[in-house]
Design an enzyme around this catalytic site. Sequence first.
Site, PDB file in Angstrom:
ATOM      1  N   GLU A   1       0.017 -14.227  -8.436  1.00  0.00           N
ATOM      2  CA  GLU A   1      -0.685 -15.538  -7.953  1.00  0.00           C
ATOM      3  C   GLU A   1      -1.052 -16.207  -8.985  1.00  0.00           C
ATOM      4  O   GLU A   1      -1.451 -17.421  -8.956  1.00  0.00           O
ATOM      5  CB  GLU A   1      -1.677 -15.052  -6.770  1.00  0.00           C
TER       6      GLU A   1
ATOM      7  N   HIS B   1      -2.055 -11.084 -12.338  1.00  0.00           N
ATOM      8  CA  HIS B   1      -1.495 -11.182 -11.184  1.00  0.00           C
ATOM      9  C   HIS B   1      -0.598 -12.280 -10.977  1.00  0.00           C
ATOM     10  O   HIS B   1      -0.663 -13.326 -11.469  1.00  0.00           O
ATOM     11  CB  HIS B   1      -2.618 -11.194 -10.174  1.00  0.00           C
TER      12      HIS B   1
ATOM     13  N   GLY C   1       2.909  -9.731  -0.206  1.00  0.00           N
ATOM     14  CA  GLY C   1       2.464 -10.500   1.061  1.00  0.00           C
ATOM     15  C   GLY C   1       3.757 -10.960   1.952  1.00  0.00           C
ATOM     16  O   GLY C   1       3.509 -11.743   2.924  1.00  0.00           O
TER      17      GLY C   1
ATOM     18  N   SER D   1       2.930  -5.543  -0.256  1.00  0.00           N
ATOM     19  CA  SER D   1       3.216  -4.902   1.096  1.00  0.00           C
ATOM     20  C   SER D   1       3.127  -3.478   1.238  1.00  0.00           C
ATOM     21  O   SER D   1       3.855  -3.075   2.168  1.00  0.00           O
ATOM     22  CB  SER D   1       4.896  -5.404   1.461  1.00  0.00           C
TER      23      SER D   1
ATOM     24  N   ASN E   1      -7.197  -5.429  -3.568  1.00  0.00           N
ATOM     25  CA  ASN E   1      -7.167  -6.905  -4.265  1.00  0.00           C
ATOM     26  C   ASN E   1      -7.734  -7.816  -2.854  1.00  0.00           C
ATOM     27  O   ASN E   1      -6.720  -7.993  -2.141  1.00  0.00           O
ATOM     28  CB  ASN E   1      -6.092  -7.323  -4.700  1.00  0.00           C
ATOM     29  N   TRP E   2      -8.999  -8.007  -2.945  1.00  0.00           N
ATOM     30  CA  TRP E   2      -9.290  -8.865  -1.744  1.00  0.00           C
ATOM     31  C   TRP E   2      -8.954 -10.199  -1.765  1.00  0.00           C
ATOM     32  O   TRP E   2      -8.764 -11.146  -0.968  1.00  0.00           O
ATOM     33  CB  TRP E   2     -11.085  -8.845  -1.565  1.00  0.00           C
ATOM     34  N   LYS E   3      -8.523 -10.797  -2.962  1.00  0.00           N
ATOM     35  CA  LYS E   3      -8.071 -12.142  -3.237  1.00  0.00           C
ATOM     36  C   LYS E   3      -9.226 -13.171  -2.807  1.00  0.00           C
ATOM     37  O   LYS E   3     -10.270 -12.644  -3.004  1.00  0.00           O
ATOM     38  CB  LYS E   3      -6.595 -12.642  -2.559  1.00  0.00           C
TER      39      LYS E   3
ATOM     40  N   GLU F   1       4.290  -4.979  -9.563  1.00  0.00           N
ATOM     41  CA  GLU F   1       4.171  -5.879  -8.322  1.00  0.00           C
ATOM     42  C   GLU F   1       5.493  -6.730  -8.292  1.00  0.00           C
ATOM     43  O   GLU F   1       5.241  -7.996  -8.974  1.00  0.00           O
ATOM     44  CB  GLU F   1       2.840  -6.497  -8.112  1.00  0.00           C
TER      45      GLU F   1
ATOM     46  N   GLY G   1      -3.279  -5.387  -1.375  1.00  0.00           N
ATOM     47  CA  GLY G   1      -3.719  -6.920  -0.870  1.00  0.00           C
ATOM     48  C   GLY G   1      -3.904  -6.888   0.536  1.00  0.00           C
ATOM     49  O   GLY G   1      -5.284  -6.416   0.760  1.00  0.00           O
ATOM     50  N   GLY G   2      -3.321  -7.458   1.288  1.00  0.00           N
ATOM     51  CA  GLY G   2      -3.822  -7.737   2.725  1.00  0.00           C
ATOM     52  C   GLY G   2      -4.304  -6.555   3.289  1.00  0.00           C
ATOM     53  O   GLY G   2      -5.260  -6.685   4.053  1.00  0.00           O
TER      54      GLY G   2
HETATM   55  C1  PEP Z   1      -1.434  -8.156  -4.381  1.00  0.00           C
HETATM   56  O1  PEP Z   1      -1.945  -9.181  -3.890  1.00  0.00           O
HETATM   57  O2  PEP Z   1      -1.817  -7.583  -5.242  1.00  0.00           O
HETATM   58  C2  PEP Z   1      -0.666  -7.362  -3.202  1.00  0.00           C
HETATM   59  C3  PEP Z   1      -0.021  -6.243  -3.513  1.00  0.00           C
HETATM   60  O3  PEP Z   1      -0.674  -7.917  -1.877  1.00  0.00           O
HETATM   61  P1  PEP Z   1      -0.006  -7.426  -0.504  1.00  0.00           P
HETATM   62  O4  PEP Z   1      -0.397  -6.049  -0.285  1.00  0.00           O
HETATM   63  O5  PEP Z   1      -0.827  -8.242   0.469  1.00  0.00           O
HETATM   64  O6  PEP Z   1       1.443  -7.559  -0.623  1.00  0.00           O
END
Ligand code: PEP
Length: 250
Positions: A98, A96, A172, A210, A11-13, A166, A231-232
């Site tokens: 967010e 999600h 994050g 994470s 997920n590039w957000k 999640e 994500g990141g």
């Molecule tokens: C996400 O946004 O779905 C996610 C899992 O982010 P991260 O890996 O950065 O925690």
Amino acid sequence: MRLDRPVVFGNWKMNGLRAEGLALAGTLAERAVRLTGTLGIFPPFTLIHAVAQRVKETAILVGGQDCHERASGAYTGCVSAPMLADSGAKAVILGHSERRHGLGESDALVRAKLRAARAAGLLVVLCIGETEAEYLAGARSARLAAQIDGSLPEGIGPEGLVVAYEPVWAIGTGRTPTAEEIRATHREIRAMLAKRIVGGDSVPLLYGGSVKPENAAEIMALGDVDGVLVGGASLDARSFWSIYQAGGGA
Ligand code: PEP
């Protein structure tokens, strides 16, 4: 759509202008001509078409990060499921945290979006997860059950559905539940899905929050974990590919 294990989605957000997005997709495309598992990337709306073109000779799946619940209309600034499909997306992330917590999306809205996405033929990655307060209060299972119940339309089948667990407090933050907590929670989610959907125990379950190259192997070796939503670490081709390999993907 067949999803071989490991299922690793990035997920590039809200990250990526054209040059860097295409460079990232291009590096992945060079490594992913043939895939033993399932690799997917979810760029921002603006890059879906270009990224889908860039990876079209590979098995990499491209998806959107959200869609509107209606197919078209006077909804300024929104993007519908048929529009996503039309730009080359094969999948969409819905619910999600967010969006649930940052933008106030309810289970009912996620359910309407899910219906729209399935009608457009998109694979849906439904995200669920408890907040830190719910985790500390021992209310995790109740929250997950409510999200599953409220976000899934009546009569939906298991095809075209992936569920990502999640925990909100793990996204994050560099913090994750213990391996035992992830294993037990996934087993519980699998049972909840089996109760809610005919054939629901076949829905692939991803862990997200994470995930890094350092913890990916341990997480993906757990029972009832079919892959990860990243994500990141998905913004760096080398890290994302290492995570895929850590799950046994080649
Ligand atoms: C996400 O946004 O779905 C996610 C899992 O982010 P991260 O890996 O950065 O925690």
